[in-house]
Design a protein around this motif. Sequence first.
Motif, PDB file in Angstrom:
ATOM      1  N   HIS A 113      18.994 -62.356  43.464  1.00 43.48           N
ATOM      2  CA  HIS A 113      19.535 -62.897  44.713  1.00 43.48           C
ATOM      3  C   HIS A 113      20.582 -63.980  44.459  1.00 43.48           C
ATOM      4  O   HIS A 113      21.148 -64.525  45.413  1.00 43.48           O
ATOM      5  CB  HIS A 113      18.403 -63.486  45.556  1.00 43.48           C
ATOM      6  N   THR A 114      20.839 -64.311  43.202  1.00 45.55           N
ATOM      7  CA  THR A 114      21.752 -65.417  42.901  1.00 45.55           C
ATOM      8  C   THR A 114      23.186 -65.122  43.317  1.00 45.55           C
ATOM      9  O   THR A 114      23.664 -63.992  43.219  1.00 45.55           O
ATOM     10  CB  THR A 114      21.712 -65.763  41.400  1.00 45.55           C
ATOM     11  N   SER A 115      23.870 -66.174  43.749  1.00 43.04           N
ATOM     12  CA  SER A 115      25.301 -66.092  44.021  1.00 43.04           C
ATOM     13  C   SER A 115      26.086 -66.865  42.967  1.00 43.04           C
ATOM     14  O   SER A 115      27.280 -67.093  43.125  1.00 43.04           O
ATOM     15  CB  SER A 115      25.609 -66.657  45.410  1.00 43.04           C
ATOM     16  N   LYS A 116      25.378 -67.275  41.896  1.00 46.45           N
ATOM     17  CA  LYS A 116      25.988 -68.073  40.837  1.00 46.45           C
ATOM     18  C   LYS A 116      25.548 -67.525  39.474  1.00 46.45           C
ATOM     19  O   LYS A 116      24.449 -66.977  39.348  1.00 46.45           O
ATOM     20  CB  LYS A 116      25.573 -69.541  40.966  1.00 46.45           C
ATOM     21  N   PRO A 117      26.383 -67.675  38.446  1.00 45.15           N
ATOM     22  CA  PRO A 117      25.983 -67.228  37.099  1.00 45.15           C
ATOM     23  C   PRO A 117      24.714 -67.944  36.634  1.00 45.15           C
ATOM     24  O   PRO A 117      24.488 -69.109  36.970  1.00 45.15           O
ATOM     25  CB  PRO A 117      27.184 -67.602  36.223  1.00 45.15           C
ATOM     26  N   ILE A 118      23.911 -67.229  35.850  1.00 41.99           N
ATOM     27  CA  ILE A 118      22.686 -67.797  35.287  1.00 41.99           C
ATOM     28  C   ILE A 118      22.730 -67.662  33.764  1.00 41.99           C
ATOM     29  O   ILE A 118      22.860 -66.555  33.235  1.00 41.99           O
ATOM     30  CB  ILE A 118      21.435 -67.099  35.850  1.00 41.99           C
ATOM     31  N   LEU A 119      22.614 -68.791  33.064  1.00 41.89           N
ATOM     32  CA  LEU A 119      22.591 -68.817  31.604  1.00 41.89           C
ATOM     33  C   LEU A 119      21.197 -69.235  31.158  1.00 41.89           C
ATOM     34  O   LEU A 119      20.717 -70.299  31.554  1.00 41.89           O
ATOM     35  CB  LEU A 119      23.631 -69.786  31.055  1.00 41.89           C
ATOM     36  N   SER A 120      20.552 -68.404  30.343  1.00 42.95           N
ATOM     37  CA  SER A 120      19.150 -68.612  30.000  1.00 42.95           C
ATOM     38  C   SER A 120      18.952 -69.062  28.557  1.00 42.95           C
ATOM     39  O   SER A 120      19.751 -68.742  27.677  1.00 42.95           O
ATOM     40  CB  SER A 120      18.365 -67.320  30.235  1.00 42.95           C
ATOM     41  N   VAL A 121      17.857 -69.782  28.350  1.00 41.72           N
ATOM     42  CA  VAL A 121      17.431 -70.238  27.028  1.00 41.72           C
ATOM     43  C   VAL A 121      16.022 -69.700  26.795  1.00 41.72           C
ATOM     44  O   VAL A 121      15.178 -69.772  27.697  1.00 41.72           O
ATOM     45  CB  VAL A 121      17.432 -71.775  26.951  1.00 41.72           C
ATOM     46  N   ILE A 122      15.749 -69.180  25.605  1.00 42.37           N
ATOM     47  CA  ILE A 122      14.445 -68.580  25.346  1.00 42.37           C
ATOM     48  C   ILE A 122      13.345 -69.641  25.281  1.00 42.37           C
ATOM     49  O   ILE A 122      13.533 -70.733  24.728  1.00 42.37           O
ATOM     50  CB  ILE A 122      14.463 -67.739  24.050  1.00 42.37           C
ATOM     51  N   GLY A 123      12.191 -69.318  25.898  1.00 47.94           N
ATOM     52  CA  GLY A 123      11.020 -70.172  25.849  1.00 47.94           C
ATOM     53  C   GLY A 123       9.966 -69.587  24.927  1.00 47.94           C
ATOM     54  O   GLY A 123      10.060 -68.432  24.496  1.00 47.94           O
ATOM     55  N   ASN A 124       8.923 -70.355  24.631  1.00 46.85           N
ATOM     56  CA  ASN A 124       7.910 -69.875  23.694  1.00 46.85           C
ATOM     57  C   ASN A 124       7.158 -68.666  24.249  1.00 46.85           C
ATOM     58  O   ASN A 124       6.876 -67.712  23.511  1.00 46.85           O
ATOM     59  CB  ASN A 124       6.942 -71.002  23.320  1.00 46.85           C
TER      60      ASN A 124
END
Length: 272
Positions: A113-124
């Motif tokens: 549903h985002t209207s903006k870019p999403i940059l992710s970081v890996i979690g444990n």
Amino acid sequence: MTLIKKIMFATITSLLISSCRFDISPWENDVNCDTLNLEANLEWLNLIEKRYKDKTDFSVAVIGDPQQYPGDLELTIKKINKINKVDFVLLLGDLTETGVEKEYEWTCKAVSHTSKPILSVIGNHDALAYGRVIWLDTIGPFDYSFTYKNIKFIAYNDNKYEFENVPDKEWIANEALISSDETRFHTIGMSHIEPWDVEPTLTDELKLMGFDQMLHAHNHKFAYWQKSSVELPHFITADTRDVKFGIMNITPDSISIEQCDPECVPVTVQNR
């Protein structure tokens, strides 16, 4: 049952089965998700930067640990969509609880549903089960960097539970270097976990590398601290349960933080 009825039953059953997608195993790693792909989101962010090339001030939403709350994650994304000053979203790990295919797909559906870019970081938790393979195939590398509006963002994997020899300090230091022909206002680091107790000097090292601001998640509650002797702020965002997130406001000269629970209020860094 007559022969005709048997044939009709077999035909209908076959059609019903062929129209459905069945998972062979809960350990599959072929995730149906384009929303979180790093390359695609960086291309989107590049288009935004070009569209508003004269804009120098911007904000970034910071969210983390949505693994058990996909419904609240969707609500969080929809609330962030309405905040015009936010240019993109940083999702700082634990997208899943056990690292399996379905959990990744639930997260993908929530953030679609985002209207903006999403940059992710890996979690444990994202690296459990076949999570590492899913992450690399679906999202992208564990360590990466990008520049936006002359701000360098450096994402690194520091999940010591599931990985050895992390974080890669040599890689981080090389990424933080400023070239002679580069204009850079700030260097911002992001990882799932704040500096570990077993690495009490990491914040000192990051400061010496040139970082101005660090972002994390993992603890499921807000915190904003720095060592008084180092003065490198570490902001930890809460989990997304009941719609919680942070906002980082950036100008060429300053960085400020807001905590949203769900309404947003400015916060100041606390000395340790």
